[in-house]
Design a protein around this motif. Structure first.
Motif, PDB file in Angstrom:
ATOM      1  N   ILE A 127      -6.247 163.462  79.545  1.00 43.41           N
ATOM      2  CA  ILE A 127      -7.491 163.527  78.776  1.00 43.41           C
ATOM      3  C   ILE A 127      -7.150 163.327  77.312  1.00 43.41           C
ATOM      4  N   ALA A 128      -7.877 162.459  76.650  1.00 44.30           N
ATOM      5  CA  ALA A 128      -7.637 162.217  75.234  1.00 44.30           C
ATOM      6  C   ALA A 128      -7.925 163.471  74.425  1.00 44.30           C
ATOM      7  N   ALA A 129      -7.117 163.713  73.397  1.00 43.56           N
ATOM      8  CA  ALA A 129      -7.320 164.893  72.558  1.00 43.56           C
ATOM      9  C   ALA A 129      -8.686 164.872  71.888  1.00 43.56           C
ATOM     10  N   ASP A 130      -9.225 163.688  71.612  1.00 42.57           N
ATOM     11  CA  ASP A 130     -10.523 163.558  70.945  1.00 42.57           C
ATOM     12  C   ASP A 130     -11.700 163.607  71.897  1.00 42.57           C
ATOM     13  N   CYS A 131     -11.451 163.728  73.194  1.00 40.34           N
ATOM     14  CA  CYS A 131     -12.552 163.783  74.153  1.00 40.34           C
ATOM     15  C   CYS A 131     -13.428 165.002  73.842  1.00 40.34           C
ATOM     16  N   PRO A 132     -14.734 164.834  73.626  1.00 36.17           N
ATOM     17  CA  PRO A 132     -15.587 165.962  73.257  1.00 36.17           C
ATOM     18  C   PRO A 132     -15.933 166.890  74.412  1.00 36.17           C
ATOM     19  N   ARG A 133     -15.688 166.452  75.654  1.00 40.19           N
ATOM     20  CA  ARG A 133     -16.065 167.264  76.822  1.00 40.19           C
ATOM     21  C   ARG A 133     -14.882 167.328  77.788  1.00 40.19           C
ATOM     22  N   LYS A 134     -13.885 168.070  77.365  1.00 39.47           N
ATOM     23  CA  LYS A 134     -12.655 168.121  78.152  1.00 39.47           C
ATOM     24  C   LYS A 134     -12.855 168.805  79.501  1.00 39.47           C
ATOM     25  N   GLU A 135     -13.694 169.838  79.551  1.00 40.12           N
ATOM     26  CA  GLU A 135     -13.928 170.518  80.828  1.00 40.12           C
ATOM     27  C   GLU A 135     -14.578 169.575  81.830  1.00 40.12           C
ATOM     28  N   ALA A 136     -15.535 168.765  81.366  1.00 34.03           N
ATOM     29  CA  ALA A 136     -16.175 167.802  82.256  1.00 34.03           C
ATOM     30  C   ALA A 136     -15.177 166.748  82.713  1.00 34.03           C
ATOM     31  N   ALA A 137     -14.318 166.319  81.802  1.00 32.66           N
ATOM     32  CA  ALA A 137     -13.308 165.336  82.163  1.00 32.66           C
ATOM     33  C   ALA A 137     -12.358 165.902  83.221  1.00 32.66           C
ATOM     34  N   MET A 138     -11.963 167.160  83.062  1.00 30.96           N
ATOM     35  CA  MET A 138     -11.078 167.769  84.051  1.00 30.96           C
ATOM     36  C   MET A 138     -11.780 167.949  85.392  1.00 30.96           C
ATOM     37  N   ALA A 139     -13.084 168.252  85.358  1.00 34.28           N
ATOM     38  CA  ALA A 139     -13.819 168.375  86.610  1.00 34.28           C
ATOM     39  C   ALA A 139     -13.810 167.052  87.365  1.00 34.28           C
ATOM     40  N   PHE A 140     -13.931 165.939  86.636  1.00 27.70           N
ATOM     41  CA  PHE A 140     -13.868 164.623  87.288  1.00 27.70           C
ATOM     42  C   PHE A 140     -12.475 164.363  87.859  1.00 27.70           C
ATOM     43  N   ILE A 141     -11.430 164.717  87.107  1.00 25.92           N
ATOM     44  CA  ILE A 141     -10.067 164.554  87.612  1.00 25.92           C
ATOM     45  C   ILE A 141      -9.875 165.380  88.882  1.00 25.92           C
ATOM     46  N   ALA A 142     -10.382 166.617  88.869  1.00 24.81           N
ATOM     47  CA  ALA A 142     -10.263 167.472  90.049  1.00 24.81           C
ATOM     48  C   ALA A 142     -10.973 166.857  91.246  1.00 24.81           C
ATOM     49  N   PHE A 143     -12.103 166.205  90.992  1.00 28.36           N
ATOM     50  CA  PHE A 143     -12.816 165.524  92.068  1.00 28.36           C
ATOM     51  C   PHE A 143     -11.996 164.365  92.616  1.00 28.36           C
ATOM     52  N   LEU A 144     -11.457 163.537  91.722  1.00 29.40           N
ATOM     53  CA  LEU A 144     -10.633 162.411  92.168  1.00 29.40           C
ATOM     54  C   LEU A 144      -9.446 162.880  93.013  1.00 29.40           C
ATOM     55  N   LEU A 145      -8.933 164.057  92.688  1.00 30.19           N
ATOM     56  CA  LEU A 145      -7.718 164.541  93.327  1.00 30.19           C
ATOM     57  C   LEU A 145      -7.971 165.599  94.392  1.00 30.19           C
ATOM     58  N   GLU A 146      -9.209 165.679  94.894  1.00 27.65           N
ATOM     59  CA  GLU A 146      -9.427 166.423  96.135  1.00 27.65           C
ATOM     60  C   GLU A 146      -8.499 165.826  97.198  1.00 27.65           C
ATOM     61  N   PRO A 147      -7.958 166.620  98.112  1.00 29.36           N
ATOM     62  CA  PRO A 147      -6.982 166.086  99.065  1.00 29.36           C
ATOM     63  C   PRO A 147      -7.418 164.801  99.768  1.00 29.36           C
ATOM     64  N   ALA A 148      -8.644 164.764 100.256  1.00 32.24           N
ATOM     65  CA  ALA A 148      -9.105 163.553 100.954  1.00 32.24           C
ATOM     66  C   ALA A 148      -9.169 162.366 100.007  1.00 32.24           C
ATOM     67  N   ASN A 149      -9.605 162.616  98.773  1.00 33.21           N
ATOM     68  CA  ASN A 149      -9.693 161.534  97.799  1.00 33.21           C
ATOM     69  C   ASN A 149      -8.317 161.079  97.328  1.00 33.21           C
ATOM     70  N   MET A 150      -7.396 162.033  97.148  1.00 36.51           N
ATOM     71  CA  MET A 150      -6.047 161.671  96.740  1.00 36.51           C
ATOM     72  C   MET A 150      -5.378 160.821  97.822  1.00 36.51           C
ATOM     73  N   ALA A 151      -5.572 161.189  99.088  1.00 33.96           N
ATOM     74  CA  ALA A 151      -5.039 160.382 100.184  1.00 33.96           C
ATOM     75  C   ALA A 151      -5.667 158.996 100.185  1.00 33.96           C
ATOM     76  N   ARG A 152      -6.942 158.941  99.872  1.00 35.04           N
ATOM     77  CA  ARG A 152      -7.650 157.652  99.810  1.00 35.04           C
ATOM     78  C   ARG A 152      -7.063 156.761  98.717  1.00 35.04           C
ATOM     79  N   LEU A 153      -6.793 157.339  97.559  1.00 32.25           N
ATOM     80  CA  LEU A 153      -6.188 156.581  96.465  1.00 32.25           C
ATOM     81  C   LEU A 153      -4.775 156.131  96.829  1.00 32.25           C
ATOM     82  N   ALA A 154      -4.019 157.011  97.494  1.00 32.02           N
ATOM     83  CA  ALA A 154      -2.658 156.660  97.895  1.00 32.02           C
ATOM     84  C   ALA A 154      -2.660 155.503  98.890  1.00 32.02           C
ATOM     85  N   LEU A 155      -3.563 155.554  99.851  1.00 34.95           N
ATOM     86  CA  LEU A 155      -3.649 154.476 100.829  1.00 34.95           C
ATOM     87  C   LEU A 155      -4.057 153.173 100.155  1.00 34.95           C
TER      88      LEU A 155
END
Length: 441
Positions: free
Chosen positions: A326-354
């Protein structure tokens, strides 16, 4: 996990909700969404470096799914490119136009982290990710005791081999993840797989257009580290006997044994595939993701297999996982982390790996049956996951310049036979430490 990260986990108050991917995650930012005005009202920009069609499709589909579930905190997909990402990010940071969520590799983060360009993720990382991603993976993106990226995909270097030629070679055993070839054994196998001194068939093709990461990461298997920390905390280059094994093996295969093709030293991995399919090379050391290109391009009936990279002693190799920051200047870091957490849900992380034909860092995603199939060598890759550790250069400031100006030309000349080991050592150590010193004053 690094102690500072663990401590911050205990202090966190909001991250359990931030990691949620369902409708329950929407109220977390609803108040913030009503307050946002001007620049804060724009969608979060997610710059992805996905490039394979399957991977791009998976990333875009997950962004669309996030936006459907979280209409008040939308994310905009921005396409980046691996060859230009470092310079592009430098320019973007200087101009105040950096993306909010940044896809990169852990070995590219140090200068940005120490330079204050990236947000400290230590107090933001959800407990689920903190416990699911192994400590040695988190360490690849930890600088000064703080986490600046979430490692999510990793790629072991493997040997892609012509199975027919391997079976026909007398006295060559087939290595396994549990019992890989030693480096001397690998050199001997390459000789036996060769046919004719003039290269009717080479035992191995080394695509070393970008020689540094391959050399350093494989050198961990012999105990080599190259980068060390002095008592004052500064990094310096030392090139000892353990560091010599891998480059000397490659050099001797090319210049002494004639078992490695000289013409491939300036090639990228993809450039070697036509010769591999034609039987000109029996083996090619490649990143795990190249299997996709082999599946797509190999002639009908071509029989190939995935072998572990050589290792002396305990199998281990360095990796620089792909990361989300997350960029240091990002004004909504919590929202950005929530999106990262979504991308890296186990099923989604496996999907990205595949989609990228790589391995996830998450232990839950790694258990996905699709990643453990024998087909296309997936099982070999997952068996190697526990041997992947932080590349030696991960936390070294000045590494990109050292790599581009010192190590790349030095290794290229050494592998071609233009210079000897003593000259290579002098460049890497003496010239290299002059470069690193400028970044550590």
């Amino acid at each position: 996990m690094p102690a500072p990260v663990r401590a911050a986990m205990r202090r966190r108050t909001f991250l359990g909700a931030a990691a949620s991917v369902g409708a329950a995650a929407v109220p977390l930012f609803s108040g913030c969404a009503h307050r946002r005005t001007g620049e804060d009202s724009r969608p979060l920009r997610f710059q992805s470096l996905a490039w394979q069609a399957e991977s791009v499709a998976a990333n875009k589909a997950l962004v669309a799914e996030w936006n459907r579930l979280h209409p008040r905190t939308p994310v905009q997909y921005v396409q980046g490119a691996w060859p230009t990402v470092h310079d592009q990010l430098l320019t973007a940071f200087e101009g105040g136009e950096a993306p909010d969520i940044i896809h990169d590799a852990s070995d590219d983060l140090a200068d940005f982290a120490y330079g204050g360009r990236l947000a400290d993720l230590t107090p933001l990382l959800p407990d689920r990710l903190a416990t699911d991603i192994p400590e040695h993976s988190l360490r690849t993106a930890t600088f000064g005791g703080r986490l600046y990226g979430v490692p999510f995909l990793q790629e072991p270097r493997v040997l892609i081999a012509n199975r027919e030629l391997l079976r026909a070679a007398s006295g060559v055993r087939v290595p396994t993840p549990e019992d890989p070839w030693s480096w001397p054994e690998f050199r001997a196998a390459a000789k036996k797989l060769s046919q004719g001194r003039q290269g009717a068939r080479y035992g191995v093709a080394w695509p070393l257009k970008e020689p540094v990461s391959a050399t350093l990461n494989l050198a961990l298997s012999t105990g080599g580290r190259l980068f060390h920390r002095r008592a004052d905390g500064r990094a310096e280059v030392r090139f000892g006997a353990a560091d010599e094994v891998v480059p000397r093996t490659i050099h001797d295969q090319v210049n002494v044994d004639g078992s490695a093709a000289r013409t491939t030293l300036g090639m990228g991995g993809s450039d070697t595939l036509p010769g591999f399919f034609a039987g000109r090379y029996a083996m090619v050391p490649l990143g795990f993701s190249y299997r996709q290109q082999i599946v797509q391009q190999a002639p009908k009936g071509f029989d190939w297999t995935v072998l572990p990279a050589p290792a002396d002693g305990v199998p281990v190799q360095g990796v620089s996982p792909q990361t989300l920051s997350i960029a240091a200047d990002c004004p909504r870091k919590e929202a950005a982390m929530a999106f990262i957490a979504f991308l890296l849900e186990p099923a989604n992380m496996a999907r990205l790996a595949l989609g990228d034909w790589m391995l996830p860092t998450g232990t839950t995603a790694l258990r996905d049956p699709r990643l453990r199939a024998r087909t296309y060598g997936w099982a070999t890759g997952t068996a190697l996951a526990g041997s992947l550790h932080a590349a030696p250069a991960q936390s070294v400031r000045g590494y990109p310049e050292w790599k581009d100006k010192i190590a790349t030309p030095g290794l290229q000349e050494y592998y071609s036979g233009a210079i000897g080991m003593a000259e290579l050592r002098g460049r890497l150590v003496e010239d290299g430490n002059l470069v690193l010193a400028r970044y550590q004053r």
